[in-house]
Structures are given as structure tokens and as C-alpha cells.
Motif scaffolding. Structure first.
Motif, PDB file in Angstrom:
ATOM      1  N   THR A 127       4.649   8.413  -0.082  1.00 29.50           N
ATOM      2  CA  THR A 127       3.871   7.318  -0.665  1.00 29.50           C
ATOM      3  C   THR A 127       4.771   6.466  -1.549  1.00 29.50           C
ATOM      4  O   THR A 127       5.589   6.986  -2.309  1.00 29.50           O
ATOM      5  CB  THR A 127       2.708   7.875  -1.505  1.00 29.50           C
ATOM      6  OG1 THR A 127       1.851   8.652  -0.670  1.00 29.50           O
ATOM      7  CG2 THR A 127       1.908   6.749  -2.150  1.00 29.50           C
TER       8      THR A 127
ATOM      9  N   CYS B 289      -6.208  -5.326  -4.677  1.00 29.19           N
ATOM     10  CA  CYS B 289      -5.751  -4.975  -3.332  1.00 29.19           C
ATOM     11  C   CYS B 289      -5.007  -6.132  -2.685  1.00 29.19           C
ATOM     12  O   CYS B 289      -5.446  -7.288  -2.781  1.00 29.19           O
ATOM     13  CB  CYS B 289      -6.927  -4.566  -2.451  1.00 29.19           C
ATOM     14  SG  CYS B 289      -7.846  -3.147  -3.089  1.00 29.19           S
TER      15      CYS B 289
ATOM     16  N   GLU C 151      -7.501   7.197   0.680  1.00 28.90           N
ATOM     17  CA  GLU C 151      -6.089   6.871   0.439  1.00 28.90           C
ATOM     18  C   GLU C 151      -5.954   6.110  -0.875  1.00 28.90           C
ATOM     19  O   GLU C 151      -5.365   5.039  -0.955  1.00 28.90           O
ATOM     20  CB  GLU C 151      -5.507   6.066   1.609  1.00 28.90           C
ATOM     21  CG  GLU C 151      -5.437   6.850   2.905  1.00 28.90           C
ATOM     22  CD  GLU C 151      -4.696   6.129   3.997  1.00 28.90           C
ATOM     23  OE1 GLU C 151      -4.731   4.884   4.021  1.00 28.90           O
ATOM     24  OE2 GLU C 151      -4.050   6.799   4.828  1.00 28.90           O
TER      25      GLU C 151
ATOM     26  N   GLU D 136       4.882   4.234   8.661  1.00 29.96           N
ATOM     27  CA  GLU D 136       4.536   2.881   8.210  1.00 29.96           C
ATOM     28  C   GLU D 136       3.886   2.917   6.825  1.00 29.96           C
ATOM     29  O   GLU D 136       3.145   3.840   6.499  1.00 29.96           O
ATOM     30  CB  GLU D 136       3.571   2.205   9.195  1.00 29.96           C
ATOM     31  CG  GLU D 136       4.150   1.956  10.579  1.00 29.96           C
ATOM     32  CD  GLU D 136       3.926   3.119  11.516  1.00 29.96           C
ATOM     33  OE1 GLU D 136       3.484   4.193  11.039  1.00 29.96           O
ATOM     34  OE2 GLU D 136       4.195   2.980  12.721  1.00 29.96           O
TER      35      GLU D 136
ATOM     36  N   GLY E  74       1.309   1.310   4.114  1.00 29.73           N
ATOM     37  CA  GLY E  74       0.057   0.562   4.108  1.00 29.73           C
ATOM     38  C   GLY E  74       0.054  -0.533   3.052  1.00 29.73           C
ATOM     39  O   GLY E  74       1.014  -0.699   2.300  1.00 29.73           O
ATOM     40  N   PRO E  75      -1.023  -1.310   2.973  1.00 32.28           N
ATOM     41  CA  PRO E  75      -1.133  -2.372   1.973  1.00 32.28           C
ATOM     42  C   PRO E  75      -1.185  -1.801   0.562  1.00 32.28           C
ATOM     43  O   PRO E  75      -1.614  -0.666   0.353  1.00 32.28           O
ATOM     44  CB  PRO E  75      -2.441  -3.089   2.341  1.00 32.28           C
ATOM     45  CG  PRO E  75      -3.224  -2.087   3.120  1.00 32.28           C
ATOM     46  CD  PRO E  75      -2.221  -1.259   3.846  1.00 32.28           C
ATOM     47  N   LYS E  76      -0.782  -2.608  -0.385  1.00 27.43           N
ATOM     48  CA  LYS E  76      -0.657  -2.147  -1.770  1.00 27.43           C
ATOM     49  C   LYS E  76      -1.993  -2.224  -2.502  1.00 27.43           C
ATOM     50  O   LYS E  76      -2.796  -3.136  -2.312  1.00 27.43           O
ATOM     51  CB  LYS E  76       0.394  -2.979  -2.507  1.00 27.43           C
ATOM     52  CG  LYS E  76       0.616  -2.560  -3.953  1.00 27.43           C
ATOM     53  CD  LYS E  76       1.820  -3.256  -4.558  1.00 27.43           C
ATOM     54  CE  LYS E  76       3.109  -2.734  -3.950  1.00 27.43           C
ATOM     55  NZ  LYS E  76       4.308  -3.249  -4.656  1.00 27.43           N
ATOM     56  N   THR E  77      -2.225  -1.212  -3.345  1.00 28.48           N
ATOM     57  CA  THR E  77      -3.364  -1.177  -4.251  1.00 28.48           C
ATOM     58  C   THR E  77      -2.832  -0.989  -5.665  1.00 28.48           C
ATOM     59  O   THR E  77      -1.851  -0.271  -5.871  1.00 28.48           O
ATOM     60  CB  THR E  77      -4.311  -0.008  -3.902  1.00 28.48           C
ATOM     61  OG1 THR E  77      -4.798  -0.181  -2.571  1.00 28.48           O
ATOM     62  CG2 THR E  77      -5.481   0.061  -4.867  1.00 28.48           C
TER      63      THR E  77
ATOM     64  N   CYS F 269       1.196   2.461  -2.341  1.00 27.96           N
ATOM     65  CA  CYS F 269       0.926   2.201  -0.923  1.00 27.96           C
ATOM     66  C   CYS F 269       0.953   3.539  -0.198  1.00 27.96           C
ATOM     67  O   CYS F 269       1.940   4.277  -0.300  1.00 27.96           O
ATOM     68  CB  CYS F 269       1.982   1.291  -0.298  1.00 27.96           C
ATOM     69  SG  CYS F 269       2.295  -0.250  -1.172  1.00 27.96           S
ATOM     70  N   SER F 270      -0.096   3.850   0.517  1.00 29.10           N
ATOM     71  CA  SER F 270      -0.089   5.067   1.318  1.00 29.10           C
ATOM     72  C   SER F 270       0.872   4.889   2.490  1.00 29.10           C
ATOM     73  O   SER F 270       1.185   3.767   2.890  1.00 29.10           O
ATOM     74  CB  SER F 270      -1.497   5.385   1.822  1.00 29.10           C
ATOM     75  OG  SER F 270      -1.979   4.318   2.616  1.00 29.10           O
ATOM     76  N   ALA F 271       1.345   6.008   3.025  1.00 29.10           N
ATOM     77  CA  ALA F 271       2.320   5.949   4.124  1.00 29.10           C
ATOM     78  C   ALA F 271       1.981   6.989   5.181  1.00 29.10           C
ATOM     79  O   ALA F 271       1.516   8.089   4.860  1.00 29.10           O
ATOM     80  CB  ALA F 271       3.730   6.184   3.588  1.00 29.10           C
ATOM     81  N   ASN F 272       2.209   6.634   6.434  1.00 25.28           N
ATOM     82  CA  ASN F 272       2.070   7.609   7.510  1.00 25.28           C
ATOM     83  C   ASN F 272       3.226   8.604   7.450  1.00 25.28           C
ATOM     84  O   ASN F 272       4.334   8.259   7.013  1.00 25.28           O
ATOM     85  CB  ASN F 272       2.079   6.912   8.877  1.00 25.28           C
ATOM     86  CG  ASN F 272       0.765   6.241   9.185  1.00 25.28           C
ATOM     87  OD1 ASN F 272      -0.285   6.673   8.717  1.00 25.28           O
ATOM     88  ND2 ASN F 272       0.821   5.167   9.965  1.00 25.28           N
TER      89      ASN F 272
END
Length: 409
Positions: free
Chosen positions: A53, A181, A120, A94, A96-99, A84-87
Motif C-alpha cells: 500500500t 478522494c 480498502e 497496480e 488504486g486511486p488516492k484517499t 492508495c490500496s495496491a493489488n
């Protein structure tokens, strides 16, 4: 888009002694300051954050390692936590979008959050459980090896970007959900799950071929932002002149936006007009660090309103002295060609600041503000090689004389 220092890995050391030495060696600060932050700084305990992450606080981010449990030695005050969560790597890795969310931390405060794998997102409800927080506080010494130190080297820059932003202003502006977000959470305006639902709304059926682009677009659902997720910026008036204004007044209010600015201040910042500078900083941070494009758009519009309000500049010296200081630090964070329109090649910021500098040397402007504006103009001109002295007459309307006998209805 990411405009942050390069990510680093938080793989904390395995022993308390090693962690202490690492804190002193890796954090570029006076040892006494480091010791004071260790004793008085706040702690974010973030449990269950998946490895990989991307997580950051204020102006720096890292890639979380397997032993990460949070951040310690955080200076008290306002901060922006973002992630940002990540695979997993085996699934592509990848990001993910930022929070993000704004937090105000007190000395020695412990804030506890657990990662929610379904959403997430970080869930801070555990911070409301005094017994659980007390247990974490009692075990902080054991938890210490798994806590990364706050990146003190970015503290000065962070303060320069948020010195006008209070937690009260941040609470008023950030979404009711408490999360900023990067991508809007949108839902259909109407739930049209079946063909009959579309027919009731006089909309084209989805089970027929489209004969045109317009027909195809009409079949797409109209989307709206999910309630509670919208940024709550001040409303910038579209009408820049008072009701019942004469044509001459309308023209004047289009050249000098003071009426619109005073309307905004009266409605949104009546008790503390200088809080509009905090809103300008909030929008900038949301864009620069939170990757929220809406923040950039609001920053541009609010800045244009401030810079093109000549009468307000004469009556609100403190507001405009503060504006210069805010802009000085903000412009240091963005490359000079960032504001150039790709199509027109016009630079939004140079035209906006040109108006500002023109008004700042006008009659009735406080001498201190005039001198500060001149110094700021010289600084920006030298730093970015922008030309603010282009003759404004070049942009004036051209008067065309009609041929004899020709009239306009």
C-alpha cells in the motif's frame, strides 16, 4: 497524477535499540528536537495495512512493508494522511486511486485505525474505544519497532503550505464522509434496471442498435456524485454584479470582481475573512497531494477572484498581504509551464497575476502592500521568466467604425 517525493519503503527494524538509532540517523533534525518529538509527538497506529500500500502523511509517501504498524513522532497540529490500496505483485501490483483525510493531532495523542479490506480504507472507529486506545498506549514501547518516524525534513514545507488552514476550515470544506478522494464516487441519478423503467422516463431502449452518436450518449445513465462525498467549497458567484445594476455597473463589476468577492466572504467567511486563504490552501493541497482535479479548478477560480478585485485590495490590506505569502510558497511547488493551456498556449497564472500587479500599484492601495507586491512580482519574474509588463492595451477591445450608411439592429 502524483507530485510527491519518491516513495521509500517502511520496513522497520526488529529491535528497540536499533529503531532509536535509526530515528536519530534518518530524521534530519537536531537530536534534542528528535527526543522531544519522541516524547511529545502524536502517534498514528494503523493496523492491518496491506504490504505494498502507498501511504503518506503530509508531503511524503512510502510503500508499506510487512512490519508496518503506523507512524510516530508526529508534530502536533494539522496533517493530511493519504493512502492508495495496491493489488498484490502476483496480480499486477497496480496502485488504486488516492484517499486522504485531514487530522489535527494533539501532543502525545494516540489515534488508532484498522484497515478495512472490503472498503480498502482505514476505519478510525476504534479510536472511540477508550479501553482499546488505553491498551495500545500502554503497549507503545513494544509497538515502537514497528512504527515509522514522521518525515520531519518535510515539516517546514508542509507548514508553509497550510499555515492559514485550520482544522475548523478543513472540517467545513472536506466531504461529510471525512474522506478526500482522487476520483468521485458517482451513482446513477435514476435507477433504471429494466426496459420499462426507461420507457417510463421517455428514454430510448437499450436493446436496440444506436443510429447516431447522440442516441448512444442518450442511452448512457446520467451520473451524480454520491451524497456526502462532495468537497464543500465556497460557492463563487456567477453573477458578479448586484441585482438591478445599470449597464455601466455591470461593466465595472466585470472588470473589478470586488462585489463577487465580498459576496463570497459575507456568505462563507463572515466572521473570519482571512479564512478564505485557508480555503485556497485546502484546495491546493487537495490537488497537489490528494490528486483531486476539482481542487485545482477551485483554486484557479478562487485565485482569479482574489486577484481581480481592485476595490477589495484597497480595503483589505491584511488579506492581500497574506495572499502574497500563500502564493509565494505554492508557486514553488509547481513547474512554471504547468499552467499553460495546451490549445491556446495562454498561461492562466501570468494573466491572473498581471491583473493583480496592475491593481496593486493603483491609487488607494496601502504602501506596504504595494511594496510587497512589487517584490513578489520581481521574484516571480526572475524565477519563472514570466513577462508581466506586456501592454494591457494589447488586450483591449478594438473599436471598429462601420462604413457610412451601415447600421446594427
Amino acid at each position: 497524477m502524483e507530485i510527491l517525493p519518491s516513495t521509500q519503503s517502511i520496513n522497520n527494524l526488529s529491535s528497540k535499540e536499533e529503531m532509536d538509532r535509526a530515528d536519530m540517523a534518518n530524521v534530519d533534525m537536531d537530536p534534542d528536537v528528535a527526543r522531544r518529538l519522541f516524547e511529545e509527538g502524536a502517534t498514528l497506529v494503523l493496523l492491518g495495512v496491506p504490504q505494498g500500500t502507498e501511504l503518506g502523511i503530509d508531503y511524503k509517501s512510502w510503500q508499506v512493508g510487512p512490519r508496518f504498524r503506523g507512524v510516530k513522532m508526529i508534530p502536533p497540529g494539522l496533517h493530511f494522511l493519504h493512502y492508495c490500496s495496491a493489488n498484490p505483485p502476483q496480480c499486477g501490483g497496480e496502485i488504486g486511486p488516492k484517499t486522504g483525510l485531514f487530522l489535527t493531532l494533539k501532543p502525545r495523542e494516540v489515534l488508532l485505525a484498522n484497515w478495512d479490506p472490503k472498503e480498502e480504507d482505514l476505519n478510525f472507529s476504534a479510536s472511540q474505544n477508550e479501553e482499546e486506545v488505553s491498551q495500545i498506549r500502554a503497549n507503545l514501547r513494544d509497538l515502537d519497532p514497528f512504527l515509522g518516524p514522521y518525515p520531519y525534513e518535510v515539516m517546514r514545507k508542509w507548514v508553509s503550505l497550510t499555515d492559514r488552514l485550520t482544522q475548523e476550515v478543513a472540517n467545513e470544506l472536506q466531504p461529510l464522509s471525512g474522506r478526500v478522494c482522487a476520483f468521485s464516487d458517482v451513482i446513477p441519478e435514476l435507477q433504471l434496471k429494466h426496459t420499462k423503467d426507461r420507457e417510463e422516463q421517455n428514454l430510448p431502449r437499450n436493446d436496440t442498435a444506436c443510429q447516431s452518436m447522440k442516441e448512444g450518449l442518450d442511452k448512457l445513465p446520467r451520473m451524480k456524485q454520491r451524497e456526502g462525498t462532495e468537497l464543500r467549497f465556497s460557492h463563487i458567484p456567477r453573477q458578479t454584479y448586484p441585482p438591478g445594476a445599470t449597464p455601466a455597473q455591470i461593466t465595472q463589476c466585470s472588470l473589478d470582481l470586488s462585489y463577487a468577492l465580498e459576496t463570497l466572504l459575507e456568505k462563507h467567511h463572515k466572521l473570519q475573512p482571512l479564512n478564505v486563504l485557508g480555503e485556497l490552501q485546502f484546495a491546493f493541497v487537495c490537488f497537489l497531494i490528494g490528486n483531486v482535479y476539482e481542487g485545482f479548478e477551485h483554486w484557479k477560480r478562487l485565485l482569479a477572484l482574489l486577484c481581480r478585485s481592485e476595490d477589495s485590495m484597497r480595503s483589505r490590506k491584511d488579506l492581500y498581504l497574506g495572499l502574497i505569502a500563500v502564493l509565494y510558497h505554492q508557486l514553488g511547488e509547481i513547474p512554471p509551464d504547468f499552467f499553460v493551456d495546451i490549445v491556446s498556449q495562454n498561461n492562466f497564472l501570468t494573466s491572473t497575476l498581471q491583473d493583480f500587479f496592475q491593481f496593486a500599484i493603483g491609487p488607494g492601495v496601502d504602501s506596504t502592500l504595494r511594496k510587497r507586491a512589487e517584490k513578489f512580482k520581481a521574484h516571480v519574474t526572475k524565477k519563472f521568466s514570466w513577462d508581466f509588463d506586456t501592454d494591457l492595451e494589447d488586450c483591449a477591445p478594438v473599436v471598429v467604425e462601420l462604413p457610412e450608411g451601415v447600421t446594427l439592429d
